[in-house]
Enzyme design. Structure first.
Site, PDB file in Angstrom:
ATOM      1  CG  MET A  35      -0.777   9.536   0.346  1.00 26.31           C
ATOM      2  SD  MET A  35       0.390  10.815   0.856  1.00 26.31           S
ATOM      3  CE  MET A  35       1.821   9.828   1.266  1.00 26.31           C
ATOM      4  N   GLY A  36      -1.570   6.306  -3.276  1.00 23.93           N
ATOM      5  CA  GLY A  36      -1.139   5.542  -4.446  1.00 23.93           C
ATOM      6  C   GLY A  36       0.044   4.657  -4.139  1.00 23.93           C
ATOM      7  CG  HIS A  39       1.699  -1.881  -0.500  1.00 28.13           C
ATOM      8  ND1 HIS A  39       0.885  -2.215   0.551  1.00 28.13           N
ATOM      9  CD2 HIS A  39       2.288  -0.701  -0.153  1.00 28.13           C
ATOM     10  CE1 HIS A  39       1.005  -1.300   1.506  1.00 28.13           C
ATOM     11  NE2 HIS A  39       1.834  -0.357   1.102  1.00 28.13           N
ATOM     12  CD  GLU A  40      -2.718  -8.371  -0.540  1.00 29.27           C
ATOM     13  OE1 GLU A  40      -2.789  -8.299  -1.788  1.00 29.27           O
ATOM     14  OE2 GLU A  40      -3.690  -8.667   0.186  1.00 29.27           O
ATOM     15  N   GLY A  41      -1.116  -4.278   1.116  1.00 31.08           N
ATOM     16  CA  GLY A  41      -1.694  -3.641   2.309  1.00 31.08           C
ATOM     17  C   GLY A  41      -2.918  -2.815   1.954  1.00 31.08           C
ATOM     18  CG  HIS A  42      -2.452   0.728  -0.349  1.00 30.81           C
ATOM     19  ND1 HIS A  42      -1.138   0.510  -0.706  1.00 30.81           N
ATOM     20  CD2 HIS A  42      -2.469   1.937   0.278  1.00 30.81           C
ATOM     21  CE1 HIS A  42      -0.399   1.537  -0.316  1.00 30.81           C
ATOM     22  NE2 HIS A  42      -1.181   2.419   0.291  1.00 30.81           N
ATOM     23  CD  GLN A 158      -2.731   8.415   7.950  1.00 30.22           C
ATOM     24  OE1 GLN A 158      -1.934   9.180   7.431  1.00 30.22           O
ATOM     25  NE2 GLN A 158      -3.156   7.319   7.353  1.00 30.22           N
ATOM     26  CG  LEU A 189       3.160  -5.607   2.667  1.00 27.61           C
ATOM     27  CD1 LEU A 189       2.117  -6.069   1.642  1.00 27.61           C
ATOM     28  CD2 LEU A 189       4.550  -6.093   2.254  1.00 27.61           C
ATOM     29  NE  ARG A 192       7.779   8.002   2.870  1.00 24.17           N
ATOM     30  CZ  ARG A 192       6.650   8.534   3.355  1.00 24.17           C
ATOM     31  NH1 ARG A 192       5.888   7.816   4.160  1.00 24.17           N
ATOM     32  NH2 ARG A 192       6.290   9.773   3.041  1.00 24.17           N
TER      33      ARG A 192
END
Lengths: 285, 285
Positions: A35-36, A39-42, A158, A189, A192
């Site tokens: 969802m844009g 951060h480093e997690g993505h 999810q 991370l 939110r």
């Protein structure tokens, strides 16, 4: 070494044209839906996809149907230019960033629902959330037709909902879960986290600490009900306001465990508010 | 000219192996899902698929989830050996005939629902029917991954539900509707016609006659409400016992039309019982 340039497409037709070219050459395609507000997690998910495929496609789509009427759809951070730079730096070659009309044309009326695994926890706290997730993920997988798709374990329920629907609908894709990326103090991370005040950010690592301590107690043979109660007390003491859940569940289908010690692979999951910000986290037991 | 031999596969893995071979050669795959008990109507769909593809796959699967608790799932005719012969004669090369366990593994819990177009008519008369159809068709399309899939206009509402879900979920397949095959006296061919007694079979063509007469009246400018009432009276006079519906609806989304004359493409659809056998039919206006 300079990264390959990132192309941005906004229609399903353009997305498919890119993917078709790669597949015609026998190359594997990895996919990371987001969802844009990256951060480093993505980025760790993009790198994981890159290890398993020749090309990585990411999507950025803030999906309105997975937000409840009182949730933060309008406020959700949108940072596309920065997202594109970060994606390119992690080895993503194609960004699919459709608008809402491209995803939900007039007359749209189909819903994918997953019973069981989507019902407790966030399914109970956020009615309709997982139907929105399951439907948009089904669409994205049909649109991008990847060989492998990577989702973060941060959103563990999810991930399990998506594993179930991909198996049930025979969607021809491999689903891979990526480990949760954490700040040095342990906070998972999350896009939110940007909502947190300085004081809330200082209190936030208590969530990961409470879950880590709970997982250690469970591994040492503690009972589920006592462990959950202690974790909940730790969150309250740390200033978490409303606790949606702190629960130990079966790792695969998220069935209820306890009240005694756990005997099978389990996960401890929590969702709780710091001020107005809802944080979630989970840890393997 | 002798037909190519028909292969029968019972697992998704074997189905995909055949389709992959064809696709790797750049050949187009057509697909005709059926519940077996094949007749000339199904074979016309196979021939239509053959015109639009290099290879035709048919499936025979009596799907339990689209039958209601008091419907004819157990009694539904199963004639696989004859079905295989007929399919081969019509140019089908591959029959996918899975058992229930192959389609619905333990823990299966995903449902595809289509609002709007699936709600009136058979959706109202047969609760859960179209969710069963939408879910199994989604699966079959994912399993067979055809370029084109052909469904009969005989099940017109089903065809429109499938068109909607394929568009909504972005399933990469072209959906084609095949015209209803009819006996010389006009009765729409149906596997359920086998249930009719000699007397019922003699009365059955009144259904097509009533719909044809209604369509002519509507084309001549008659009002929807009066036309529906006359068609209903004609069915009752012909011995139809319980009439689930006789309704004029918009051709695309099956929205209610009337009570006055129709101004847009429409369809008149009916479902009614002769004895214990439920017959359906529909005609373009």
């Amino acid at each position: 070494m300079s990264e390959p340039p990132l192309s941005v497409v906004r229609t399903v037709a353009d997305l498919r044209a890119h993917v078709r070219t790669w597949k015609a050459r026998g190359e594997r395609v990895g996919f990371v839906p987001t969802m844009g507000a990256l951060h480093e997690g993505h980025l760790s998910l993009v790198r994981l996809a890159r290890e398993r495929a020749d090309h990585v496609v990411a999507s950025v789509f803030v999906n309105p149907t997975q937000f409840g009427p009182n949730e933060d759809f309008d406020a959700y951070p949108r940072t596309e230019a920065r997202d594109a730079e970060l994606l390119a730096s992690a080895g993503c070659e194609l960004l699919f960033a459709p608008d809402v009309a491209e995803m939900y044309a007039p007359g749209f009326s189909t819903t994918v629902t997953v019973a069981g695994v989507s019902e407790p926890l966030d399914g109970a706290a956020r009615p309709g959330h997982f139907a929105g997730v399951a439907t948009v993920v089904s669409k994205l997988l049909m649109q991008a037709a990847p060989d492998v798709a990577v989702f973060g374990e941060k959103d563990y329920q999810q991930l399990q909902v998506i594993r179930r629907l991909v198996r049930d609908l025979d969607i021809p894709v491999e689903i891979v879960g990526g480990p949760t990326a954490r700040a040095p103090d342990g906070l998972a991370l999350s896009s939110r986290n940007a909502y947190l005040s300085v004081e809330e950010r200082a209190a936030a690592p208590a969530l990961a600490r409470a879950l880590t301590a709970a997982a250690e107690q469970l591994r040492a043979g503690a009972a589920v009900d006592q462990t959950e109660a202690q974790a909940r007390a730790a969150l309250e003491a740390a200033g978490f306001r409303k606790i949606d859940y702190v629960e130990v569940r079966a790792a695969d289908d998220l069935a209820r465990l306890g009240p005694g010690p756990v005997a099978a692979p389990a996960r401890i999951l929590a969702a709780a508010f710091l001020g107005r910000t809802r944080l979630i986290d989970n840890i393997a037991v």
